[in-house]
Write a protein that holds these residues in place. Structure first.
Motif, PDB file in Angstrom:
ATOM      1  N   ASN A  44      44.235  31.565  51.112  1.00  0.00           N
ATOM      2  CA  ASN A  44      43.188  30.732  51.733  1.00  0.00           C
ATOM      3  C   ASN A  44      42.941  29.463  50.922  1.00  0.00           C
ATOM      4  O   ASN A  44      41.798  29.080  50.641  1.00  0.00           O
ATOM      5  CB  ASN A  44      41.892  31.542  51.891  1.00  0.00           C
ATOM      6  CG  ASN A  44      42.085  32.760  52.775  1.00  0.00           C
ATOM      7  OD1 ASN A  44      42.851  32.718  53.744  1.00  0.00           O
ATOM      8  ND2 ASN A  44      41.417  33.853  52.453  1.00  0.00           N
ATOM      9  N   ASN A  45      44.046  28.811  50.559  1.00  0.00           N
ATOM     10  CA  ASN A  45      43.930  27.646  49.677  1.00  0.00           C
ATOM     11  C   ASN A  45      43.361  26.414  50.367  1.00  0.00           C
ATOM     12  O   ASN A  45      43.159  25.374  49.732  1.00  0.00           O
ATOM     13  CB  ASN A  45      45.287  27.309  49.067  1.00  0.00           C
ATOM     14  CG  ASN A  45      46.290  26.841  50.105  1.00  0.00           C
ATOM     15  OD1 ASN A  45      46.292  27.323  51.235  1.00  0.00           O
ATOM     16  ND2 ASN A  45      47.136  25.902  49.724  1.00  0.00           N
ATOM     17  N   PHE A  89      46.465  40.475  49.371  1.00  0.00           N
ATOM     18  CA  PHE A  89      45.652  41.496  50.034  1.00  0.00           C
ATOM     19  C   PHE A  89      44.183  41.079  50.115  1.00  0.00           C
ATOM     20  O   PHE A  89      43.547  41.172  51.167  1.00  0.00           O
ATOM     21  CB  PHE A  89      45.776  42.824  49.284  1.00  0.00           C
ATOM     22  CG  PHE A  89      44.750  43.834  49.681  1.00  0.00           C
ATOM     23  CD1 PHE A  89      44.811  44.488  50.905  1.00  0.00           C
ATOM     24  CD2 PHE A  89      43.685  44.129  48.831  1.00  0.00           C
ATOM     25  CE1 PHE A  89      43.845  45.412  51.284  1.00  0.00           C
ATOM     26  CE2 PHE A  89      42.717  45.054  49.193  1.00  0.00           C
ATOM     27  CZ  PHE A  89      42.799  45.700  50.421  1.00  0.00           C
ATOM     28  N   LEU A  90      43.631  40.612  49.002  1.00  0.00           N
ATOM     29  CA  LEU A  90      42.216  40.220  48.986  1.00  0.00           C
ATOM     30  C   LEU A  90      41.959  39.057  49.933  1.00  0.00           C
ATOM     31  O   LEU A  90      40.930  39.006  50.606  1.00  0.00           O
ATOM     32  CB  LEU A  90      41.793  39.858  47.561  1.00  0.00           C
ATOM     33  CG  LEU A  90      41.664  41.015  46.581  1.00  0.00           C
ATOM     34  CD1 LEU A  90      41.380  40.500  45.167  1.00  0.00           C
ATOM     35  CD2 LEU A  90      40.564  41.983  47.014  1.00  0.00           C
ATOM     36  N   GLY A  91      42.886  38.115  49.970  1.00  0.00           N
ATOM     37  CA  GLY A  91      42.720  36.985  50.884  1.00  0.00           C
ATOM     38  C   GLY A  91      42.662  37.426  52.333  1.00  0.00           C
ATOM     39  O   GLY A  91      41.859  36.923  53.124  1.00  0.00           O
ATOM     40  N   GLN A  92      43.515  38.395  52.692  1.00  0.00           N
ATOM     41  CA  GLN A  92      43.522  38.918  54.057  1.00  0.00           C
ATOM     42  C   GLN A  92      42.284  39.768  54.327  1.00  0.00           C
ATOM     43  O   GLN A  92      41.666  39.687  55.392  1.00  0.00           O
ATOM     44  CB  GLN A  92      44.784  39.762  54.280  1.00  0.00           C
ATOM     45  CG  GLN A  92      46.083  38.977  54.265  1.00  0.00           C
ATOM     46  CD  GLN A  92      46.299  38.188  55.547  1.00  0.00           C
ATOM     47  OE1 GLN A  92      45.697  38.468  56.571  1.00  0.00           O
ATOM     48  NE2 GLN A  92      47.155  37.187  55.475  1.00  0.00           N
ATOM     49  N   ALA A  93      41.900  40.604  53.354  1.00  0.00           N
ATOM     50  CA  ALA A  93      40.793  41.540  53.559  1.00  0.00           C
ATOM     51  C   ALA A  93      39.437  40.837  53.590  1.00  0.00           C
ATOM     52  O   ALA A  93      38.573  41.173  54.409  1.00  0.00           O
ATOM     53  CB  ALA A  93      40.806  42.605  52.454  1.00  0.00           C
ATOM     54  N   LEU A  94      39.240  39.852  52.721  1.00  0.00           N
ATOM     55  CA  LEU A  94      37.948  39.181  52.636  1.00  0.00           C
ATOM     56  C   LEU A  94      37.777  38.135  53.744  1.00  0.00           C
ATOM     57  O   LEU A  94      36.657  37.890  54.191  1.00  0.00           O
ATOM     58  CB  LEU A  94      37.793  38.524  51.266  1.00  0.00           C
ATOM     59  CG  LEU A  94      37.712  39.486  50.079  1.00  0.00           C
ATOM     60  CD1 LEU A  94      37.721  38.712  48.764  1.00  0.00           C
ATOM     61  CD2 LEU A  94      36.486  40.379  50.180  1.00  0.00           C
TER      62      LEU A  94
END
Length: 237
Positions: free
Chosen positions: A43-44, A15-20
């Motif tokens: 987002n690796n 979720f954080l990867g998509q939101a940020l």
């Protein structure tokens, strides 16, 4: 299989990867397996790591100094991306009954914003001023140390040998020597620093350190034994 206590953090990582957005890498570490600690990552492309990558040098140091016992998180320290770009990193300590079970880490790559700011500054400054005073502060592709980075910079790797090799390399740079020209005292200094930094918490690190220092595993074990003996004698004085 990740620690059951971390299951809902796996979805939070996604979720954080998509939101940020793509400039923020989010990584979840399971502390029950230091050699393959990453159980989720978003987002690796920023660090180049995959699921199953080991703990970083900073995470190992946190385990050694037990700073997580008095802190719930650590904010805004320096990291390096897969391309050598400086990152702003932050880590939340996931604890259960005061025991550290995981770490949720966010690594922000601001290189796109630095490039945009340089372009804006070029509108009001001569190019020569930008090139001499602004651009040198930004990362160049392939440059492992793009800006003045602190000694505690976090490095990201996918394997134990890379973590150990990077740690040894930093110590060699600090002492200004090469591995094939080390004196016994210098080798002792390096191994003592690696021990303090938690490198030997990783299984197999002794072999990788020995290879990087051009010595035998038996020699590394002897140095570690002497370091522990010296520490014990100091504590009893």
């Amino acid at each position: 299989m990740a620690n059951p206590l971390l299951q809902h953090y796996i979805k939070l990582t996604e979720f954080l990867g998509q939101a940020l957005g793509p400039d923020y890498e989010v990584a979840l570490h399971d502390m029950t397996d230091k050699n393959r600690s990453i159980v989720a990552i978003a987002n690796n492309h920023i660090s180049g790591r995959e699921i199953g990558a080991p703990l970083t040098n900073v995470a190992l140091k946190i385990l050694m100094d037990k700073s997580y016992e008095t802190q719930d998180y650590r904010l805004h320290y320096c990291g390096l991306s897969a391309e050598g770009k400086t990152l702003r990193s932050s880590t939340m300590f996931i604890k259960h009954n005061s025991k550290l079970v995981g770490m949720l880490c966010i690594n922000f790559d601001d290189s796109r914003y630095l490039a945009a700011s340089e372009n804006v500054l070029r509108l009001c400054h001569p190019d020569i001023f930008i090139d001499d005073h602004i651009a040198p502060q930004q990362a160049e592709p392939g440059d492992p140390f793009p800006r003045a980075v602190p000694a505690t910079t976090e490095s990201f790797h996918n394997s134990i040998d890379a973590v150990a090799g990077d740690a040894v390399g930093r110590e060699l740079i600090r002492l200004g020597v090469t591995a094939d020209r080390l004196t016994p005292d210098e080798r002792m200094q390096i191994i003592a620093s690696l021990e303090t930094g938690g490198i030997f918490l990783l299984k197999g690190a002794v072999k990788d350190v020995a290879d990087a220092l051009h010595c035998s595993q038996a020699s590394v074990y002897r140095y570690l034994s002497q370091i522990k003996k010296d520490d014990s004698n100091s504590a009893s004085e």
